[in-house]
Scaffold this active site. Structure first.
Site, PDB file in Angstrom:
ATOM      1  N   LYS A   1       0.821  -1.220   0.000  1.00  0.00           N
ATOM      2  CA  LYS A   1       0.000   0.000   0.000  1.00  0.00           C
ATOM      3  C   LYS A   1       0.849   1.261   0.000  1.00  0.00           C
ATOM      4  O   LYS A   1       0.400   2.316  -0.448  1.00  0.00           O
ATOM      5  CB  LYS A   1      -0.891   0.033   1.233  1.00  0.00           C
ATOM      6  CG  LYS A   1      -1.680  -1.215   1.486  1.00  0.00           C
ATOM      7  CD  LYS A   1      -2.836  -1.333   0.557  1.00  0.00           C
ATOM      8  CE  LYS A   1      -3.609  -2.604   0.836  1.00  0.00           C
ATOM      9  NZ  LYS A   1      -4.819  -2.717   0.081  1.00  0.00           N
TER      10      LYS A   1
HETATM   11  C1  LIG Z   1      -0.904  -7.764   2.481  1.00  0.00           C
HETATM   12  C2  LIG Z   1      -2.022  -7.689   1.503  1.00  0.00           C
HETATM   13  N1  LIG Z   1      -2.044  -8.547   0.475  1.00  0.00           N
HETATM   14  C3  LIG Z   1      -3.037  -8.525  -0.433  1.00  0.00           C
HETATM   15  C4  LIG Z   1      -4.073  -7.628  -0.336  1.00  0.00           C
HETATM   16  C5  LIG Z   1      -5.126  -7.626  -1.396  1.00  0.00           C
HETATM   17  O1  LIG Z   1      -4.944  -6.538  -2.257  1.00  0.00           O
HETATM   18  P1  LIG Z   1      -6.191  -5.951  -3.048  1.00  0.00           P
HETATM   19  O2  LIG Z   1      -7.163  -5.520  -2.028  1.00  0.00           O
HETATM   20  O3  LIG Z   1      -5.637  -4.823  -3.830  1.00  0.00           O
HETATM   21  O4  LIG Z   1      -6.720  -7.061  -3.884  1.00  0.00           O
HETATM   22  C6  LIG Z   1      -4.097  -6.721   0.723  1.00  0.00           C
HETATM   23  C7  LIG Z   1      -5.175  -5.714   0.900  1.00  0.00           C
HETATM   24  O5  LIG Z   1      -5.506  -4.968   0.087  1.00  0.00           O
HETATM   25  C8  LIG Z   1      -3.034  -6.729   1.639  1.00  0.00           C
HETATM   26  O6  LIG Z   1      -3.000  -5.846   2.631  1.00  0.00           O
HETATM   27  N1  LIG Z   2      -6.657  -5.197   2.179  1.00  0.00           N
HETATM   28  C1  LIG Z   2      -7.009  -3.841   2.276  1.00  0.00           C
HETATM   29  C2  LIG Z   2      -8.471  -3.609   2.094  1.00  0.00           C
HETATM   30  C3  LIG Z   2      -8.742  -2.246   1.539  1.00  0.00           C
HETATM   31  O1  LIG Z   2      -8.246  -2.229   0.252  1.00  0.00           O
HETATM   32  P1  LIG Z   2      -8.034  -0.965  -0.658  1.00  0.00           P
HETATM   33  O2  LIG Z   2      -6.920  -1.355  -1.546  1.00  0.00           O
HETATM   34  O3  LIG Z   2      -9.299  -0.737  -1.340  1.00  0.00           O
HETATM   35  O4  LIG Z   2      -7.669   0.216   0.167  1.00  0.00           O
HETATM   36  C4  LIG Z   2      -6.443  -3.262   3.557  1.00  0.00           C
HETATM   37  O5  LIG Z   2      -5.368  -3.659   3.930  1.00  0.00           O
HETATM   38  O6  LIG Z   2      -7.031  -2.409   4.168  1.00  0.00           O
END
Ligand SMILES: Cc1ncc(COP(=O)(O)O)c(C=O)c1O
Ligand SMILES: N[C@@H](CCOP(=O)(O)O)C(=O)O
Length: 462
Positions: free
Chosen positions: A112
């Site tokens: 993120k």
């Molecule tokens: C460590 C981790 N892996 C995978 C994901 C999944 O990613 P996305 O929500 O973009 O599919 C998340 C949350 O978004 C996460 O925090």
């Molecule tokens: N896995 C995510 C969930 C929110 O996802 P986002 O990519 O839409 O912000 C988290 O870690 O909060």
């Protein structure tokens, strides 16, 4: 460059407007009206560039006139200066055809940070120029929240409220959200699961009095700028393995579909991606859907990869918009059906999705076993989300096409599961070693829109 809503009823916006708006006013998500193309020559020219320069070249066509080239270059430089690895997103080889793309070298140890650090800088620049302030509300299953707080803490023109599901994030994730002392940071532990947090957030966006009154902004991947920043590392990884002269595939641990949708955009821009593989944990609604069983919600089962414990995968709407030939009315209809429990995907749309996406799932036992075998076979200690990806990637790899699995978080964010699987307690980096000693500040709050809105209004600028 214009942005349009997936539901077809909201005004077209510029990049900056879409970024500051978050959710479209018709409830949809903004996407670029057309996807800029990169030629094979453009892609080949990325080889050997610093990550920041590659980021500039990949993202620039999406920005339009919102930021000047100099401004945008400076923003990118500031965004990635705090990363703990010179390559920003290094590739590690697991075995002959399988690579890990390490996305956890940012300040909060998850992928993120790539987007959040950038949009922190973009917001600050845009808000300073406009003389405006915003109230950011985010929903998190753990990682988005900590990354958002890190990116926006202490900024004078922003309050940031983060809703996380009480008792359903790891202790490291929780402490990352509850220990910052800046008064513009507000951690809210909601009595519910992540889907409840995300649903209340969307309710706030759809309550126009509240939305306009607090000048609501969103930094979840409903925000197009989040997705855009994540497109870059698909390019840098593929180019370092020989693109555009050779195809690569990616497996992406998936929950809200934002990260893998960034890979889809990279492919649409011209990057030669063979397959994009959605890897889910036991909350496998996306895997079931891509297997032809429709998109039908069930209960969310807490897992050892808690950031992916999701039923309503927000960005899937963006993929459906394209799969339904950009028919906003069809997407609105599906989203109405989803409120009542789910929808079936038309044959044409499922075929369109399957042209790009494959999928698989990992059970809890398989996730633990993959952490163990990856350590034994490749000497890499991986987090449970990454392990879901590695397990699915191992099933879906084909000869001659390198597979890149996204390593989405550092193992130290999920020490209990990692230790259970491997016997090793992964230490936090030294700069975070006092995390367990810092005082926590959090408000436990009911899963109720009116309660949340009242709380937020009462704490802006507090
Ligand atoms: C460590 C981790 N892996 C995978 C994901 C999944 O990613 P996305 O929500 O973009 O599919 C998340 C949350 O978004 C996460 O925090
Ligand atoms: N896995 C995510 C969930 C929110 O996802 P986002 O990519 O839409 O912000 C988290 O870690 O909060």
């Amino acid at each position: 460059m214009k942005y349009i809503s997936t539901r077809g009823q909201a005004p077209e916006l510029t990049f900056e407007e879409a970024m500051l708006t978050g959710l479209a006013r018709d409830g949809g998500l903004y996407v670029p009206a057309t996807v800029p193309q990169m030629s094979a020559v453009d892609i080949a020219a990325l080889a050997g560039l610093p990550y920041e320069e590659a980021a500039f070249r990949v993202m620039r066509p999406f920005i339009g006139d919102s930021f000047s080239d100099d401004e945008f270059r400076a923003i990118i430089a500031r965004a990635y200066s705090g990363f703990g690895h010179a390559a920003r997103a290094p590739l590690k080889q697991l075995d002959s055809g399988h690579f890990l793309l390490e996305l956890f070298h940012g300040p909060t140890l998850a992928f993120k940070d790539f987007a959040m650090q950038l949009i922190g800088q973009l917001f600050q620049t845009a808000l300073d120029r406009r003389g405006e302030r915003v109230t950011i509300v985010g929903a998190t299953s753990g990682d988005t929240g900590s990354a958002a707080i890190e990116a926006f803490r202490g900024l004078k023109n922003v309050d940031v409220f983060i809703l996380y599901p009480h008792g359903r994030v790891s202790e490291v994730q929780r402490r990352q959200m509850t220990t910052p002392s800046e008064s513009n940071v507000h951690a809210l532990a909601l009595d519910g699961d992540f889907d409840d947090c995300q649903a209340r957030l969307k309710d706030m966006f759809n309550d126009f009095d509240f939305r306009d009154g607090v000048r609501l902004a969103g930094v979840n991947s409903i925000n197009w700028a989040r997705v855009l920043a994540q497109v870059v590392y698909y390019f840098t990884a593929a180019v370092s393995l020989g693109a555009p002269h050779r195809k690569v595939s990616f497996t992406v641990p998936t929950g809200n579909f934002g990260d893998i949708f960034a890979g889809y955009i990279a492919k649409r821009m011209g990057l030669p991606i063979d397959r994009l593989v959605v890897a889910t944990n036991q909350n496998d609604i996306l895997h079931r859907c891509l297997s032809g069983q429709g998109y039908h919600k069930g209960p969310t089962h807490p897992s050892i990869s808690p950031s992916m414990d999701i039923q309503v995968s927000s960005n899937f709407e963006r993929a459906l918009f394209d799969a339904y030939n950009r028919d906003g009315r069809a997407v609105s209809q599906l989203m109405e059906e989803l409120k009542a429990g789910g929808f079936d995907v038309s044959q044409g749309a499922i075929e369109a999705l399957r042209e790009t996406f494959d999928s698989g799932r990992a059970s809890e036992e398989e996730t633990l076993a993959t952490i163990k075998t990856t350590l034994a076979n490749s000497a890499e200690l991986i987090c449970p989300h990454t392990a879901v990806g590695v397990k699915v990637a191992n099933e879906q790899r084909v000869a001659d096409v390198p597979m890149i699995t996204l390593a989405t978080a550092h193992p130290a964010k999920f020490p209990a599961a990692v230790e259970q699987a491997s016997g090793i307690h992964p230490p936090l980096p030294p700069r975070m070693s006092d995390l367990y000693d810092r005082p926590e500040r959090v408000t436990r709050i009911a899963n109720d829109l009116a309660t949340l809105e009242t709380h937020i209004k009462g704490h802006i600028g507090a």
